[in-house]
Design an enzyme around this catalytic site. Sequence first.
Site, mmCIF file in Angstrom:
data_model
loop_
_atom_site.group_PDB
_atom_site.id
_atom_site.type_symbol
_atom_site.label_atom_id
_atom_site.label_comp_id
_atom_site.label_asym_id
_atom_site.label_seq_id
_atom_site.Cartn_x
_atom_site.Cartn_y
_atom_site.Cartn_z
ATOM 1 N N LYS A 6 55.033 57.956 97.543
ATOM 2 C CA LYS A 6 55.391 59.367 97.385
ATOM 3 C C LYS A 6 54.542 59.914 96.248
ATOM 4 O O LYS A 6 54.693 59.491 95.099
ATOM 5 C CB LYS A 6 56.883 59.513 97.062
ATOM 6 N N GLY A 66 65.541 60.551 87.060
ATOM 7 C CA GLY A 66 64.948 60.341 88.391
ATOM 8 C C GLY A 66 65.277 58.964 88.937
ATOM 9 O O GLY A 66 65.679 58.820 90.095
ATOM 10 N N GLY A 67 65.123 57.944 88.108
ATOM 11 C CA GLY A 67 65.372 56.570 88.562
ATOM 12 C C GLY A 67 66.810 56.380 89.007
ATOM 13 O O GLY A 67 67.086 55.791 90.055
ATOM 14 N N GLU A 117 65.654 58.633 74.601
ATOM 15 C CA GLU A 117 64.212 58.847 74.573
ATOM 16 C C GLU A 117 63.882 60.324 74.376
ATOM 17 O O GLU A 117 64.434 61.183 75.054
ATOM 18 C CB GLU A 117 63.602 58.363 75.900
ATOM 19 N N GLY A 156 59.402 56.203 86.062
ATOM 20 C CA GLY A 156 59.591 57.591 85.663
ATOM 21 C C GLY A 156 60.786 57.739 84.758
ATOM 22 O O GLY A 156 61.168 56.807 84.040
ATOM 23 N N SER A 157 61.397 58.903 84.833
ATOM 24 C CA SER A 157 62.475 59.219 83.895
ATOM 25 C C SER A 157 63.781 58.519 84.271
ATOM 26 O O SER A 157 63.978 58.085 85.410
ATOM 27 C CB SER A 157 62.712 60.731 83.892
ATOM 28 N N CYS A 193 55.592 55.037 77.999
ATOM 29 C CA CYS A 193 56.938 54.452 78.048
ATOM 30 C C CYS A 193 57.161 53.470 76.905
ATOM 31 O O CYS A 193 58.302 53.155 76.583
ATOM 32 C CB CYS A 193 57.155 53.773 79.387
ATOM 33 N N GLU A 247 61.885 51.528 86.718
ATOM 34 C CA GLU A 247 61.389 51.365 85.347
ATOM 35 C C GLU A 247 61.487 52.731 84.704
ATOM 36 O O GLU A 247 60.788 53.659 85.116
ATOM 37 C CB GLU A 247 59.929 50.902 85.370
HETATM 38 P P1 NAP Z 1 60.029 61.817 86.608
HETATM 39 O O1 NAP Z 1 60.206 63.233 86.292
HETATM 40 O O2 NAP Z 1 61.254 60.997 86.759
HETATM 41 O O3 NAP Z 1 59.170 61.765 87.936
HETATM 42 C C1 NAP Z 1 58.814 60.554 88.582
HETATM 43 C C2 NAP Z 1 59.010 60.687 90.073
HETATM 44 O O4 NAP Z 1 60.403 60.695 90.356
HETATM 45 C C3 NAP Z 1 58.463 61.958 90.629
HETATM 46 O O5 NAP Z 1 57.560 61.599 91.647
HETATM 47 C C4 NAP Z 1 59.652 62.693 91.184
HETATM 48 O O6 NAP Z 1 59.425 63.172 92.476
HETATM 49 C C5 NAP Z 1 60.710 61.642 91.323
HETATM 50 N N1 NAP Z 1 62.048 62.174 91.050
HETATM 51 C C6 NAP Z 1 62.549 62.513 89.839
HETATM 52 N N2 NAP Z 1 63.807 62.924 89.972
HETATM 53 C C7 NAP Z 1 64.122 62.853 91.290
HETATM 54 C C8 NAP Z 1 65.283 63.149 92.060
HETATM 55 N N3 NAP Z 1 66.393 63.609 91.478
HETATM 56 N N4 NAP Z 1 65.237 62.937 93.389
HETATM 57 C C9 NAP Z 1 64.131 62.477 93.972
HETATM 58 N N5 NAP Z 1 62.981 62.203 93.292
HETATM 59 C C10 NAP Z 1 62.984 62.376 91.980
HETATM 60 O O7 NAP Z 1 59.150 61.081 85.502
HETATM 61 P P2 NAP Z 1 57.715 61.501 84.918
HETATM 62 O O8 NAP Z 1 57.867 62.726 84.103
HETATM 63 O O9 NAP Z 1 56.722 61.490 85.980
HETATM 64 O O10 NAP Z 1 57.403 60.278 83.942
HETATM 65 C C11 NAP Z 1 57.809 60.267 82.590
HETATM 66 C C12 NAP Z 1 58.942 59.270 82.384
HETATM 67 O O11 NAP Z 1 58.583 58.017 82.923
HETATM 68 C C13 NAP Z 1 59.249 58.982 80.924
HETATM 69 O O12 NAP Z 1 60.635 58.944 80.739
HETATM 70 C C14 NAP Z 1 58.641 57.617 80.677
HETATM 71 O O13 NAP Z 1 59.226 56.894 79.610
HETATM 72 C C15 NAP Z 1 58.855 56.977 81.997
HETATM 73 N N6 NAP Z 1 57.926 55.877 82.256
HETATM 74 C C16 NAP Z 1 58.401 54.610 82.316
HETATM 75 C C17 NAP Z 1 57.531 53.559 82.523
HETATM 76 C C18 NAP Z 1 58.032 52.153 82.603
HETATM 77 O O14 NAP Z 1 57.275 51.283 82.964
HETATM 78 N N7 NAP Z 1 59.277 51.880 82.287
HETATM 79 C C19 NAP Z 1 56.162 53.805 82.679
HETATM 80 C C20 NAP Z 1 55.714 55.112 82.627
HETATM 81 C C21 NAP Z 1 56.613 56.137 82.422
HETATM 82 P P3 NAP Z 1 59.238 64.734 92.788
HETATM 83 O O15 NAP Z 1 58.153 65.169 91.941
HETATM 84 O O16 NAP Z 1 58.988 64.839 94.212
HETATM 85 O O17 NAP Z 1 60.513 65.362 92.384
#
Ligand code: NAP
Length: 557
Positions: free
Chosen positions: A203, A267-268, A420, A263-264, A324, A287
């Site tokens: 996706k 979202g996760g 965070e 991601g966040s 992250c 993650e």
């Molecule tokens: P994000 O806003 O959660 O987006 C990531 C993906 O999740 C997007 O493709 C989004 O799809 C999807 N998503 C989010 N909420 C959703 C929902 N309610 N329903 C369906 N799909 C959903 O995260 P980001 O801003 O890209 O990344 C930043 C975050 O990632 C930070 O918190 C960071 O710490 C974390 N991160 C963690 C790691 C790790 O390895 N642990 C690595 C890198 C980043 P759509 O756009 O289609 O909505």
Amino acid sequence: MPQPPSPKAAHAPTPTPTGRSIIEGAFVEAGESVSRAAFRALNPATGTPTGPECFAATPAEIDRAARAAERDARAYASLPREKRAAFLGRIADEILALGEALPALAAAETGLPASPRLASERDRAVLQLRSMAHAVREGAWAEPILDHADPDRKPIPRPDLRRVLVPLGPVAVFGAGNFPIAYSTAGTDTASALAAGCPVVVKGHPGHPGTGELVAQAVTDAAVATGMPTGVFAFLHAGGARENHVGAELVRHPAVAAVGFTGSHAGGMALARLAADRPVPIPVFAEMGSVNPVFLLPAALSRDPVGLAERLFASATASAGQMCTCPGLFFLARGDGADAFLKALASLFHRAEPMVMLSPRVRALYASTLASLAKAKGVEVRAGAAEQPEPRPGSPVTASPALLRTTLAAFEADPALARECFGPAALAVVCDRPDDLLHAASIIPGSLTATIISASPDGALALGLRDLLIPRAGRLISNGVPTGVEVAPAMVHGGPYPATNRPDASAVGPTAIRRWTRPVCFQNFPDELLPHELKDANPLNLARSEDAVYTPPRPSR
Ligand code: NAP
């Protein structure tokens, strides 16, 4: 009907994104459905749109991608290991062949510097793919365990039991916005799922649709060049009015067998709930965000307070604090060393220029989290501004670094202080006595990493902290910084909730392959009906031990 153009033809000689999803090895036809949601990426360094108009995948396209993956799952899983490894290696080659166009495009879509940040991210993705190919060739990832029959065992004979990991089936992959290459379309989730023998449906992330599609073209070209079944990989654009919907529909699709998410936290967990509510629940490896606490012990602090401040400032604000593993919490005990450290750290935060953020959404979330942290009881702003002015439309999407300070008592009283703050901010938690650091370690949430900065006189305290931090982090770092995740077999990139929802897994290194598998046991099977990994002739099995429990050899680098 004319055939849709192949990605290869479309991107030769200069690869460019088209804004269209890729399913079964071809771009989807423009106008294939009337209900298309269009969107464009934004260059956060300029505040202006960039790249082509992109079309979010329709429900019919999601269905087609998932069904093709399901259809070809068995064929892909049963390919000889060498073919699967060749596919992974070829993806790495195709990504490299995109040249500097890839980091340049990722820079335009994320505001991260093309060099060295995104070029090294590209190299890291290539290394991941090659190390997965190596793991596939070697075969130990399948963890074969052989318990040989014992017909003479009393009171009843023991059967021949052989256990191996088998692929789960199609995996849906969600990449993160802050790692457009290494944790995205052909990042660690895709590489490990393909290594396990699972088809992948990605996706796309709306923040970097062009980068995602360009890498998807490379994966598709690699699949064609190495003779993979067409359902092995698909890339679905998502964004605009279909933001969230494409991902949710994919997770709900009955053909999808597992989900990889980076991601966040919000979202996760949303996707994990969706997966759990399906008629057939499926695993989600999410993650998520992390605060990555750093414990600064007194002897180390008094030895080099300024040097430590410089190293930790650089780590906390790397990529505008949008990693992250950026450290977000510093724990230290009152004293001269702590004063000198905080003074130097505050000065660095104070002098720092505003930084380009990934997107208006990430900037807004940073601004609101920072404002609410700064307003919390017992918190003071030590450097920078808690209020972040909103950039005007069409101007760079920036935010300023900020250092906050609080006491351990205030930190303990308000759990919100431990969440965070994704961006260039950190919170220093000052304890009254060195031993209070032990209490601090016992109340922090699960994290990807925890760091102990110590010198030899701190030994006993460091040991106590180590024991308290083991249950709270996936990776413990001594006298270093948490940013920079090595791609290596011993790496653990994961951790207890809320850093992930699966503390048993790592997203980096060959052990990440395990996530997309489940164990199957074969009882009393004749050799000719056993999978390759379990046959007596498999060289890995020659090493089995007397008690018949097989320990996989350590994968070499
Ligand atoms: P994000 O806003 O959660 O987006 C990531 C993906 O999740 C997007 O493709 C989004 O799809 C999807 N998503 C989010 N909420 C959703 C929902 N309610 N329903 C369906 N799909 C959903 O995260 P980001 O801003 O890209 O990344 C930043 C975050 O990632 C930070 O918190 C960071 O710490 C974390 N991160 C963690 C790691 C790790 O390895 N642990 C690595 C890198 C980043 P759509 O756009 O289609 O909505």
